[in-house]
Motif scaffolding. Structure first.
Motif, PDB file in Angstrom:
ATOM      1  N   THR A 127      47.787   9.850 114.403  1.00  0.00           N
ATOM      2  CA  THR A 127      48.549   9.971 113.190  1.00  0.00           C
ATOM      3  C   THR A 127      48.967  10.805 112.317  1.00  0.00           C
ATOM      4  O   THR A 127      50.079  11.586 111.485  1.00  0.00           O
ATOM      5  N   PHE A 128      48.160  10.833 111.302  1.00  0.00           N
ATOM      6  CA  PHE A 128      47.777  12.176 110.132  1.00  0.00           C
ATOM      7  C   PHE A 128      48.367  13.533 110.676  1.00  0.00           C
ATOM      8  O   PHE A 128      49.505  14.083 109.997  1.00  0.00           O
ATOM      9  N   MET A 129      48.037  13.648 111.837  1.00  0.00           N
ATOM     10  CA  MET A 129      47.550  14.710 112.367  1.00  0.00           C
ATOM     11  C   MET A 129      49.656  14.472 112.999  1.00  0.00           C
ATOM     12  O   MET A 129      50.320  15.987 112.219  1.00  0.00           O
ATOM     13  N   ARG A 130      49.830  14.416 113.224  1.00  0.00           N
ATOM     14  CA  ARG A 130      51.324  14.078 113.726  1.00  0.00           C
ATOM     15  C   ARG A 130      52.724  14.771 112.860  1.00  0.00           C
ATOM     16  O   ARG A 130      53.293  14.635 113.014  1.00  0.00           O
ATOM     17  N   ASN A 131      52.341  13.578 112.018  1.00  0.00           N
ATOM     18  CA  ASN A 131      52.889  13.360 110.952  1.00  0.00           C
ATOM     19  C   ASN A 131      52.820  14.399 109.928  1.00  0.00           C
ATOM     20  O   ASN A 131      54.476  14.420 109.166  1.00  0.00           O
ATOM     21  N   ASN A 132      51.860  15.253 109.709  1.00  0.00           N
ATOM     22  CA  ASN A 132      51.887  16.206 108.533  1.00  0.00           C
ATOM     23  C   ASN A 132      51.310  17.821 109.611  1.00  0.00           C
ATOM     24  O   ASN A 132      50.466  17.804 109.571  1.00  0.00           O
ATOM     25  N   LEU A 133      52.347  17.859 110.839  1.00  0.00           N
ATOM     26  CA  LEU A 133      51.636  19.293 111.498  1.00  0.00           C
ATOM     27  C   LEU A 133      51.038  20.139 110.518  1.00  0.00           C
ATOM     28  O   LEU A 133      50.110  20.917 110.583  1.00  0.00           O
ATOM     29  N   ASP A 134      52.214  20.756 109.816  1.00  0.00           N
ATOM     30  CA  ASP A 134      51.876  21.883 108.418  1.00  0.00           C
ATOM     31  C   ASP A 134      50.443  21.323 107.653  1.00  0.00           C
ATOM     32  O   ASP A 134      49.778  22.273 107.813  1.00  0.00           O
ATOM     33  N   THR A 135      50.503  20.819 107.257  1.00  0.00           N
ATOM     34  CA  THR A 135      49.097  20.682 106.242  1.00  0.00           C
ATOM     35  C   THR A 135      48.166  20.037 107.205  1.00  0.00           C
ATOM     36  O   THR A 135      47.046  20.764 106.360  1.00  0.00           O
ATOM     37  N   PHE A 136      47.866  19.514 108.224  1.00  0.00           N
ATOM     38  CA  PHE A 136      47.163  19.338 109.264  1.00  0.00           C
ATOM     39  C   PHE A 136      46.375  20.845 109.446  1.00  0.00           C
ATOM     40  O   PHE A 136      45.120  21.519 109.820  1.00  0.00           O
TER      41      PHE A 136
END
Lengths: 166, 446
Positions: free
Chosen positions: A108-117
């Motif tokens: 969920t972190f990846m999908r919600n913060n794609l740029d950051t991830f």
């Protein structure tokens, strides 16, 4: 009179010499482009990691702790026991991914913060920021493929050629 | 169909199948020139340094110790009666003397009876790595360094380049990772090299305790839903990072081959201790050969090379050497039996070749074992050059013995050309110019 004339001429000659020497030729500026390499300097990794370095770094990247000396030595031997190094690296990575202590971000972190991830992943595995093309690819690929998880992205990075170099 | 028409069509088909060229994966146009003698080759590097006297000479103790007891401890490979006294080479039943129970013969008919034996062959190199390199490159390897890949192309590279075999068609099963063994699956020759190398596995490590700890818990990713995205992302990453060819060490399988190899590894780990194994498997050579049989059964490779080494204990323990020699014979007999009885695709379509990489000295060193028997090194005297070669299988003449002590026939550099001959590419391999000038196919020496 003659003398006066001669004197005048001398003054005029001096005057002209002064005036002419004060003139400068116009410099016409020219503009150009210096040859500059457009290759990303951070991609210039040319030293191959030894199996020991590869495993140490991989283990630290995934578990956030150093691998023990014994485990490092036996892993090195196992890598040497298989001819296809890319294959054995993939198996080791997927083995680590099956370990309960592996530390990876939530999907969920990846999908919600794609740029950051994407930035964090490039930083973690490659010690650099992604180029615009790389960022675009991963943003598009992850967005368009709902079955892509953090684990799959990490496996791809850990098995990639660049991760084997420093 | 009329008889004349049938003959015409059959002739054209046969001619086409022989002469019509096809394109190799390397992109080269190639017409196979020779006839394939068998579909598969299993090449046993009967290595570790095998003294001629105790092996094919069947002298047991009479050729080495102060004893007149002779006999054959390799009765799966060779015709001849075993020793009748001083039995130390077998297993140890409870309460009985060490090694007093010989391992029962496995083959009803010996390799010698089923095939061709070159009983006096010259090894061109007296050391392990040089000897192994000669066996696998067909070159004398006189300038070969340790811990580096062979200077000249290996048999794997010849076959993969000239016959277009896939990576999983060529396997090298090593007894371990010492003595530069993992480097023998490919040379770094610019015209061949790692792109044509074989898969290597040292199963006692890969599937042993260390391998189990590090590899057995690997996830099995779904080929389409998980592996496909992984490889797609990896390809993108690899394309962004361009490296020189050869910078990534090791041979490479295709994605399909990798999936297949991972499935094989998974299968071996899942079966635990129930993998194929000779009846007696109490040393590394025997367990290695058990795993080699698993590789054969799973992949049915065109060429598999398996390396034995336990007899090298002869440097310090002659009794242990005799035990290892007896077990190496057990391993070879069992492997041949396994191919015929458990791998239908390879049965009756395989040729097995076995040769030691070097012999051992005529005279002993001063080290004595528990039986007061002297040990033997291999430091390069004439006796070190004395070895033998056995061939068995499809199209190999049966019950034929070639050469004698006074008439040596064959050398250890012959085997690569022989294997090339079996696969119909002898001329191409010879024309490459890297095989020793003296080498001949053993079929041409018969």
């Amino acid at each position: 009179m003659g003398i006066f004339k001669k004197k005048n001429l001398t003054v005029i000659a001096f005057f002209m010499a002064f005036v002419l020497s004060a003139c400068e030729k116009d410099v016409i500026p020219t503009y150009g482009v210096n040859p500059v390499s457009v290759e990303d300097e951070s991609l210039l990794k040319f030293k191959k990691k030894t199996p020991k370095q590869y495993i140490s770094i991989l283990y630290t990247d995934l578990f956030k702790e150093a691998i023990s000396v014994n485990k490092l030595a036996s892993t090195e031997r196992v890598i040497e026991s298989v001819g296809d190094k890319a294959l054995v690296h993939e198996i080791i990575v997927s083995n680590y991914m099956n370990h309960p202590d592996v530390t990876i971000p939530a999907d969920t972190f990846m999908r919600n913060n794609l740029d950051t991830f994407i930035s964090l992943t490039y930083r973690k595995f490659y010690l650099r920021q992604p180029s615009q093309i790389e960022r675009s690819f991963f943003k598009e690929y992850i967005s368009n493929n709902p079955n892509v998880t953090v684990e799959l992205v990490y496996v791809a990075f850990a098995a990639s050629d660049e991760y084997q170099f420093y | 169909m009329k008889r004349r028409e049938f003959i015409k069509k059959a002739s054209l088909t046969a001619a086409g199948s022989i002469a019509f060229p096809y394109i190799l994966p390397s992109g080269r146009l190639f017409a196979q020139t020779g006839t394939e003698l068998a579909g598969h080759v299993v090449y046993v590097l009967f290595a570790g340094g095998v003294r001629h006297q105790e092996s094919i000479g069947q002298l047991y103790l009479s050729g080495s110790q102060d004893s007149n007891v002779g006999g054959n401890v390799m009765y799966n490979m060779l015709n001849g009666a075993p020793p009748d006294r001083k039995i130390v080479y077998g297993t140890t039943p409870a309460g009985e003397p060490q090694g007093s129970q010989p391992i029962p013969q496995l083959l009803g008919s010996t390799i010698q009876s089923q095939g061709t034996t070159f009983q006096e062959v010259r090894a061109v190199n007296g050391g392990h790595y040089g000897g192994l390199t000669s066996l696998i490159t067909g070159n004398r390897a006189t300038a070969q360094g340790l811990r580096v890949r062979p200077n000249y192309p290996t048999v794997f590279e010849y076959l993969r380049k000239h016959r277009g075999f896939a990576t999983t068609d060529a396997w090298f099963v090593g007894n371990g990772i010492g003595n530069s063994v993992p480097l023998l699956n490919s040379s770094e020759h610019p015209e061949y090299g790692l792109n044509y190398g074989a898969n290597f596995v040292a199963p006692l490590i890969t599937f042993g305790g260390e391998g189990r700890d590090i590899l057995a818990n690997a996830k099995v990713y779904h080929p389409q839903e998980e592996l496909e995205p992984i490889y797609k992302m990896k390809h993108f990453l690899d394309n962004s990072f361009r490296i020189r060819q050869g910078d990534i060490e090791g041979i490479r399988n295709t994605e399909e081959e990798k999936i297949n190899i991972k499935a094989f590894f998974r299968d071996i780990f899942n079966r635990g201790g129930s993998t194929a194994s000779p009846p007696v498997a109490d040393n590394g050579d025997l367990r290695t050969v058990g795993y080699a049989a698993e590789v054969l059964k799973w992949f049915k490779p065109k060429l598999m090379v398996v390396n034995l080494h336990a007899v090298d204990s002869c440097h310090s323990n002659f009794t242990s050497y005799l035990r290892s020699l007896h077990r190496a014979d057990h391993a070879v007999g069992w492997l041949w039996n396994y191919i015929q009885n458990n791998i239908p695709e390879m049965a009756n379509n395989t040729i097995m070749i076995a040769t030691p990489e070097c012999g051992r000295n005529e005279n002993p060193n001063p080290i004595q074992d528990e039986n007061d028997w002297f040990a033997y090194d291999h430091s390069g005297d004439l006796n070190t050059q004395r070895v033998f070669t056995q061939m068995v299988g499809k199209n190999v003449p049966q019950n034929l013995v070639v050469g004698s002590e006074s008439n040596p026939i064959g050398t250890s550099v012959d085997n690569v050309l022989t294997i090339a001959d079996i696969f119909g590419v002898k001329d191409q391999v010879n024309a490459a110019g890297f095989i020793d000038n003296s080498a001949r196919s053993l079929f041409d020496r018969i």
